[in-house]
Design an enzyme around this catalytic site. Structure first.
Site, PDB file in Angstrom:
ATOM      1  N   ARG A   1       0.049   7.599  -2.445  1.00 49.23           N
ATOM      2  CA  ARG A   1       0.527   8.654  -1.539  1.00 49.23           C
ATOM      3  C   ARG A   1       1.999   8.979  -1.793  1.00 49.23           C
ATOM      4  NH1 ARG A   1      -1.880   5.800   3.528  1.00 49.23           N
ATOM      5  NH2 ARG A   1      -2.251   4.252   1.898  1.00 49.23           N
ATOM      6  N   TRP A   2       2.771   7.960  -2.136  1.00 50.53           N
ATOM      7  CA  TRP A   2       4.187   8.191  -2.469  1.00 50.53           C
ATOM      8  C   TRP A   2       4.277   9.169  -3.645  1.00 50.53           C
ATOM      9  CZ3 TRP A   2       7.206   7.764  -6.768  1.00 50.53           C
ATOM     10  CH2 TRP A   2       8.589   7.725  -6.583  1.00 50.53           C
TER      11      TRP A   2
ATOM     12  N   ARG B   1      -0.254   9.157 -10.074  1.00 51.79           N
ATOM     13  CA  ARG B   1      -0.339   7.923  -9.281  1.00 51.79           C
ATOM     14  C   ARG B   1       0.360   6.749  -9.980  1.00 51.79           C
ATOM     15  NH1 ARG B   1      -3.893   7.464  -5.275  1.00 51.79           N
ATOM     16  NH2 ARG B   1      -4.193   5.265  -5.732  1.00 51.79           N
TER      17      ARG B   1
ATOM     18  N   ARG C   1     -11.552   2.066  -9.322  1.00 53.81           N
ATOM     19  CA  ARG C   1     -10.616   3.191  -9.518  1.00 53.81           C
ATOM     20  C   ARG C   1     -10.786   3.752 -10.938  1.00 53.81           C
ATOM     21  NH1 ARG C   1      -5.021   2.502  -6.165  1.00 53.81           N
ATOM     22  NH2 ARG C   1      -6.021   1.881  -4.241  1.00 53.81           N
TER      23      ARG C   1
ATOM     24  N   GLU D   1       0.880 -13.729  11.914  1.00 50.01           N
ATOM     25  CA  GLU D   1       1.486 -12.613  12.657  1.00 50.01           C
ATOM     26  C   GLU D   1       1.467 -11.371  11.759  1.00 50.01           C
ATOM     27  OE1 GLU D   1       2.623 -12.677  15.829  1.00 50.01           O
ATOM     28  OE2 GLU D   1       1.864 -14.725  15.971  1.00 50.01           O
TER      29      GLU D   1
ATOM     30  N   ASP E   1       0.842  -1.197   0.000  1.00 45.64           N
ATOM     31  CA  ASP E   1       0.000   0.000   0.000  1.00 45.64           C
ATOM     32  C   ASP E   1       0.879   1.250   0.000  1.00 45.64           C
ATOM     33  OD1 ASP E   1      -2.330   1.446   0.008  1.00 45.64           O
ATOM     34  OD2 ASP E   1      -2.753   1.170   2.137  1.00 45.64           O
TER      35      ASP E   1
ATOM     36  N   ARG F   1      -5.491  -2.258   8.734  1.00 47.42           N
ATOM     37  CA  ARG F   1      -6.637  -2.992   8.164  1.00 47.42           C
ATOM     38  C   ARG F   1      -6.157  -4.203   7.380  1.00 47.42           C
ATOM     39  NH1 ARG F   1      -8.622   2.316   6.976  1.00 47.42           N
ATOM     40  NH2 ARG F   1      -7.553   2.424   4.971  1.00 47.42           N
TER      41      ARG F   1
ATOM     42  N   SER G   1      -8.263  -5.227   4.848  1.00 47.79           N
ATOM     43  CA  SER G   1      -8.772  -4.839   3.522  1.00 47.79           C
ATOM     44  C   SER G   1      -9.164  -6.020   2.641  1.00 47.79           C
ATOM     45  CB  SER G   1      -7.749  -3.955   2.794  1.00 47.79           C
ATOM     46  OG  SER G   1      -7.608  -2.734   3.476  1.00 47.79           O
TER      47      SER G   1
ATOM     48  N   ASN H   1     -10.645  -2.515  -6.210  1.00 49.04           N
ATOM     49  CA  ASN H   1      -9.826  -1.635  -7.061  1.00 49.04           C
ATOM     50  C   ASN H   1     -10.409  -1.441  -8.461  1.00 49.04           C
ATOM     51  OD1 ASN H   1      -6.587  -2.736  -5.733  1.00 49.04           O
ATOM     52  ND2 ASN H   1      -7.901  -1.049  -5.082  1.00 49.04           N
TER      53      ASN H   1
HETATM   54  C1  FPP Z   1      -1.386   0.213  -3.564  1.00 51.08           C
HETATM   55  O1  FPP Z   1      -1.157   1.581  -3.570  1.00 51.08           O
HETATM   56  C2  FPP Z   1      -1.032  -0.406  -4.835  1.00 51.08           C
HETATM   57  C3  FPP Z   1      -1.902  -0.959  -5.708  1.00 51.08           C
HETATM   58  C4  FPP Z   1      -3.360  -1.041  -5.432  1.00 51.08           C
HETATM   59  C5  FPP Z   1      -1.464  -1.504  -7.011  1.00 51.08           C
HETATM   60  C6  FPP Z   1      -0.193  -2.326  -6.959  1.00 51.08           C
HETATM   61  C7  FPP Z   1       0.030  -2.923  -8.284  1.00 51.08           C
HETATM   62  C8  FPP Z   1       1.130  -2.763  -9.022  1.00 51.08           C
HETATM   63  C9  FPP Z   1       2.306  -2.008  -8.539  1.00 51.08           C
HETATM   64  C10 FPP Z   1       1.180  -3.330 -10.402  1.00 51.08           C
HETATM   65  C11 FPP Z   1       1.109  -4.820 -10.383  1.00 51.08           C
HETATM   66  C12 FPP Z   1       2.338  -5.386 -10.878  1.00 51.08           C
HETATM   67  C13 FPP Z   1       2.886  -6.558 -10.499  1.00 51.08           C
HETATM   68  C14 FPP Z   1       4.197  -6.885 -11.035  1.00 51.08           C
HETATM   69  C15 FPP Z   1       2.246  -7.509  -9.573  1.00 51.08           C
HETATM   70  P1  FPP Z   1      -2.383   2.566  -3.570  1.00 51.08           P
HETATM   71  O2  FPP Z   1      -2.631   3.029  -4.946  1.00 51.08           O
HETATM   72  O3  FPP Z   1      -3.545   1.954  -2.880  1.00 51.08           O
HETATM   73  O4  FPP Z   1      -1.767   3.740  -2.700  1.00 51.08           O
HETATM   74  P2  FPP Z   1      -2.545   4.817  -1.837  1.00 51.08           P
HETATM   75  O5  FPP Z   1      -3.290   4.061  -0.774  1.00 51.08           O
HETATM   76  O6  FPP Z   1      -1.437   5.635  -1.276  1.00 51.08           O
HETATM   77  O7  FPP Z   1      -3.434   5.576  -2.762  1.00 51.08           O
END
Ligand code: FPP
Length: 247
Positions: free
Chosen positions: A31-32, A40, A78, A214, A27, A201, A203, A75
């Site tokens: 935000r990063w 994003r 989104r 754990e 997660d 969470r 989630s 998701n």
């Molecule tokens: C969580 O950050 C990240 C995700 C929901 C997506 C992660 C998926 C990838 C990086 C691509 C999949 C690729 C592979 C190789 C498995 P967020 O967007 O929920 O962050 P935030 O909570 O800060 O908005």
């Protein structure tokens, strides 16, 4: 798998008492990116780099199972451009890395409501799964279009269908049999769950499987997570006493 990074310090980590299965809620990509005024998708791109680093590290320390929550059933709501971007990153990752996964003995596995994914994504998943089917060093499971409740509902439907058809005996349904109908039927339950970016969470991740896992939450955003922090968590895991509900 090769890396340009310096090796993380694993001193103090008991390699004989590693967890068999580490699951991660990745997660904080959004935000990063926001902190840096970036799109994003740039956060997700950097998130994939962390995925590669963590897979490599887990394989090298001898972890048997790594499961990553990449995309939840929720998701799907989104913005379309973000969903499309995540799917493109996934396809790129598998197309460019599947050979390396095979060479390193990593079996690729996908869990979730995969029927909701587009045909091209399913093809890439199938191809990576087939190519790595004989690999035995580590199992990399990606949870995609995955929700714990959705997984349980799909399992209940199949159990009900098998009961109606007389293939199973209702009185004989126990934990093992339910687990056998889940997407994770061939995986042990996770010993460790890590969630990055600070939310306390689950989630909707692995609701059945996390019963005695754990849990470790770090404030670090996923793109900034790395092997050093993973080692710290694994060392802390080795200090915990697991009682599984007993005294
Ligand atoms: C969580 O950050 C990240 C995700 C929901 C997506 C992660 C998926 C990838 C990086 C691509 C999949 C690729 C592979 C190789 C498995 P967020 O967007 O929920 O962050 P935030 O909570 O800060 O908005």
């Amino acid at each position: 798998m090769k890396s340009n990074r310096p090796d993380p310090d694993t001193s103090g980590l008991d390699s004989d008492r590693l967890p068999a299965h580490v699951a991660i809620i990745m997660d904080g990509n959004g935000r990063w990116a926001k902190r840096r005024s970036l799109d994003r998708l740039e956060g997700h791109r950097r998130g994939v780099e962390t995925i590669e680093t963590i897979i490599r590290f887990c394989r090298n320390i001898g972890l048997a199972h790594l499961t990553l929550f990449a995309f939840s059933t929720e998701n799907w709501s989104r913005p379309a451009y973000e969903v499309a971007g995540i799917m493109t990153l996934l396809k790129e990752f598998l197309r460019t890395r599947q050979e390396e996964l095979r060479e390193n003995g990593i079996r690729f596995n996908a869990v979730g409501n995969l029927g909701m994914l587009s045909e091209d994504v399913r093809q890439v998943l199938d191809e990576a799964g087939s190519l790595t089917a004989d690999c035995r060093k580590m199992v990399l499971t990606i949870a995609l279009s995955y929700g714990g409740r959705d997984e349980i509902i799909r399992a209940v439907k199949r159990i009900a269908a098998d009961a109606v058809a007389g293939r199973i005996d209702i009185d004989g349904i126990d934990e093992q049999q339910v687990a056998a109908y889940l997407d994770t039927h061939d995986l042990p339950d996770p010993d460790v769950l890590i969630r990055t970016s600070g939310e306390m969470r689950i989630s909707n991740f692995l609701l059945w499987q996390l019963a005695y896992t754990e849990i470790f939450v770090t404030n670090t955003f996923w793109p900034d997570f790395g092997p050093d922090e993973l080692v710290r968590i694994l060392k802390e895991y080795q200090t915990r006493e697991r009682r599984f509900g007993k005294v």
